[in-house]
Design an enzyme around this catalytic site. Structure first.
Site, PDB file in Angstrom:
ATOM      1  N   GLU A   1      59.382 -42.488 -60.230  1.00 15.82           N
ATOM      2  CA  GLU A   1      59.664 -44.110 -60.483  1.00 15.82           C
ATOM      3  C   GLU A   1      61.113 -44.186 -61.273  1.00 15.82           C
ATOM      4  OE1 GLU A   1      57.349 -43.723 -63.973  1.00 15.82           O
ATOM      5  OE2 GLU A   1      55.145 -43.362 -62.757  1.00 15.82           O
TER       6      GLU A   1
ATOM      7  N   GLU B   1      50.877 -40.164 -59.159  1.00  9.60           N
ATOM      8  CA  GLU B   1      49.789 -40.473 -60.307  1.00  9.60           C
ATOM      9  C   GLU B   1      48.867 -41.391 -60.717  1.00  9.60           C
ATOM     10  OE1 GLU B   1      52.950 -40.844 -63.455  1.00  9.60           O
ATOM     11  OE2 GLU B   1      54.024 -39.635 -62.553  1.00  9.60           O
TER      12      GLU B   1
HETATM   13  O1  IFM Z   1      54.099 -39.807 -68.700  1.00 11.03           O
HETATM   14  C1  IFM Z   1      54.418 -41.264 -68.240  1.00 11.03           C
HETATM   15  C2  IFM Z   1      55.135 -40.718 -67.103  1.00 11.03           C
HETATM   16  O2  IFM Z   1      55.972 -39.751 -67.305  1.00 11.03           O
HETATM   17  C3  IFM Z   1      55.316 -41.638 -65.453  1.00 11.03           C
HETATM   18  N1  IFM Z   1      54.432 -41.853 -65.438  1.00 11.03           N
HETATM   19  C4  IFM Z   1      53.449 -42.983 -66.095  1.00 11.03           C
HETATM   20  C5  IFM Z   1      52.817 -41.743 -66.859  1.00 11.03           C
HETATM   21  C6  IFM Z   1      52.418 -42.300 -68.063  1.00 11.03           C
HETATM   22  O3  IFM Z   1      52.688 -43.601 -68.920  1.00 11.03           O
END
Ligand code: IFM
Length: 453
Positions: A166, A352
């Site tokens: 990200e 994710e």
């Molecule tokens: O915890 C974060 C992660 O570090 C990066 N993506 C989103 C998750 C939830 O907010």
């Protein structure tokens, strides 16, 4: 009732990151990261906590990997801590840090979980921040050297290498002040963005040099697509379009197409925040990738006059108790967009997906009934399966996260885990969602009733 079946070799995992789970922030030679220092400034973290101890994964990884194995996971996503390996970000290597990751990766293989590693998940070494951090163009080479060290140390023991998780987090840290290191200047955010993309390209270039036979390399981008709340309202449409350009497309275009789009360039020109882009940068950023990591949680609805729209409708209408919209179709739409607009033809992993605070209280008999998390995950898996049925090449799915952990500025107040953590005792308790996911991962299938979507 139908049964949704995922392919035999589909990866079911959970995603984690070093700074959020490991703890041991100042042990065995680890250097400080920008989050260690940022978190100590009063007011930066909702509950005043720091990542000092987090889930103590550094000491408890054997039992946590046992837990993941008992949940039938066949892959595990984690990140390396740059300052644990290179306490000053470059130069002197911390052997104890390397040893830890060696034990960790061995532990994954021993339990038949495929390691899916991220080289950078937001924890820039503080010593590099003192040199300008992501604003210093040299960071691309520092990152490249760090990546090369990892490839040489862990090479094919890690079949999946993501350069950066990200990249937008860097923008948030330099332009909006919401993340470490806490700057608030759009120009900084755009320059930091450009440098992290250069760093990504450099890491992929070096990956190819190592000529690892069994490993693949990619990047992880989070896609929160913006839509107009009122599709027939020109201003809502305009906002949504520009937001998409300023956020995820500002990574997708350079990485996949080797350019910033005209709309973004014009915006950066007008707002006087154009980054320094040198000749050859875009080619350096656009490197062929082996896979694409998609983090997808939700969509965003934009409205030019939010005050004129009744509250519940501001964001769609179908809300979960934690206040977020239930819109699992977002993942399907993100995959579709990648296929249609970017002609993405490499394997995609949903690296994710998850939701927080779904009734996390430990109830009678030590049970956590996080029913809405199960609904959310089910919905997302349904839409993933649907995209696959329509031809999308999705090879795996990772729930964020295995454990409740340190959620950056929200501290310990946002619980995302399939497993509850008591941060006073470090006790773990598998939630109902963890039991449900174990069953799906174990069988590779899930029941679904028509109309549930
Ligand atoms: O915890 C974060 C992660 O570090 C990066 N993506 C989103 C998750 C939830 O907010």
């Amino acid at each position: 009732m139908e049964t949704i079946r995922f392919p035999k070799d589909f990866l079911f995992g959970t995603a984690t990151s070093a700074a959020q789970l490991e703890g041991a922030a100042r042990e065995e030679g680890k250097g400080l990261s920008i989050w260690d220092t940022f978190a100590r400034i009063p007011g930066n973290i909702a509950d005043g906590s720091t990542p000092e101890n987090a889930c103590d994964l550094y000491h408890r990884y054997e039992e946590d990997l046992d837990l993941a194995q008992r949940m039938n996971l066949n892959s595990f996503r984690f990140s390396f801590s740059w300052p644990r390996i290179l306490p000053e970000g470059k130069g002197k290597v911390n052997q104890k840090g390397l040893d830890y990751y060696k034990r960790f990766i061995d532990g994954l293989w021993k339990r038949n979980m495929i390691p899916n590693a991220t080289i950078y998940h937001w924890d820039l070494p503080y010593e590099l921040e003192r040199l300008g951090g992501w604003l210093n163009r040299d960071v691309a080479d520092w990152f490249g050297e760090y990546a090369s060290l990892l490839y040489r140390e862990f090479g094919d023991a890690v079949p999946m290498w993501a350069t950066v998780n990200e990249p937008i987090a860097t923008y948030v840290g330099y332009a909006l002040g919401g993340f470490a290191p806490g700057f608030r200047l759009e120009k900084y955010g755009r320059q930091a963005n450009h440098h992290i993309l250069l760093a990504h390209g450099e890491a992929i270039r070096r990956f190819r040099q190592e000529n690892l036979k069994e490993s693949k390399a990619g990047i992880v981008v989070d896609i929160w697509q913006h839509y107009p709340l009122r599709p027939d309202n020109d201003r809502d449409c305009e906002i949504a379009r520009l937001e998409n350009e300023k956020t995820f497309r500002s990574y997708l275009n350079p990485v996949l197409k080797g350019c910033y789009r005209q709309e973004l360039l014009q915006y950066m020109e007008e707002k006087d925040c154009m980054p320094v882009i040198k000749d050859g940068d875009m080619e350096r950023i656009r490197q062929p990738l082996d896979f694409f990591g998609l983090n997808c949680y939700n969509r965003v609805l934009d409205c030019a006059e939010p005050e004129a729209v009744p509250d519940r409708k501001k964001n769609g209408g179908n809300f979960m108790e934690n206040g977020t919209e239930y819109y699992p179709r977002a993942v399907y739409e993100a995959v579709e967009m990648l296929r249609k607009e970017y002609q993405l033809a490499i394997p995609v992993y949903i690296t994710e997906n998850g939701t927080c605070n779904c009734g996390e209280q430990v109830q009678d008999g030590g049970r956590i009934r996080d029913t809405q998390r199960i609904e959310y995950l089910r919905g997302n898996l349904y839409w993933i399966a649907r995209a696959m049925e329509e031809g999308a090449d999705i090879r795996g799915y990772y729930v964020w996260s295995l454990l409740d952990n340190w959620e950056w500025c929200a501290g310990f107040e946002s619980r995302f885990g399939l497993v509850h953590v008591d941060f006073d005792t470090q006790e773990r308790l598998v939630k109902d969602s963890g039991k449900w996911y174990a069953q799906v991962a174990g069988s590779g299938e899930m029941d679904w009733k028509e109309g549930e979507e």
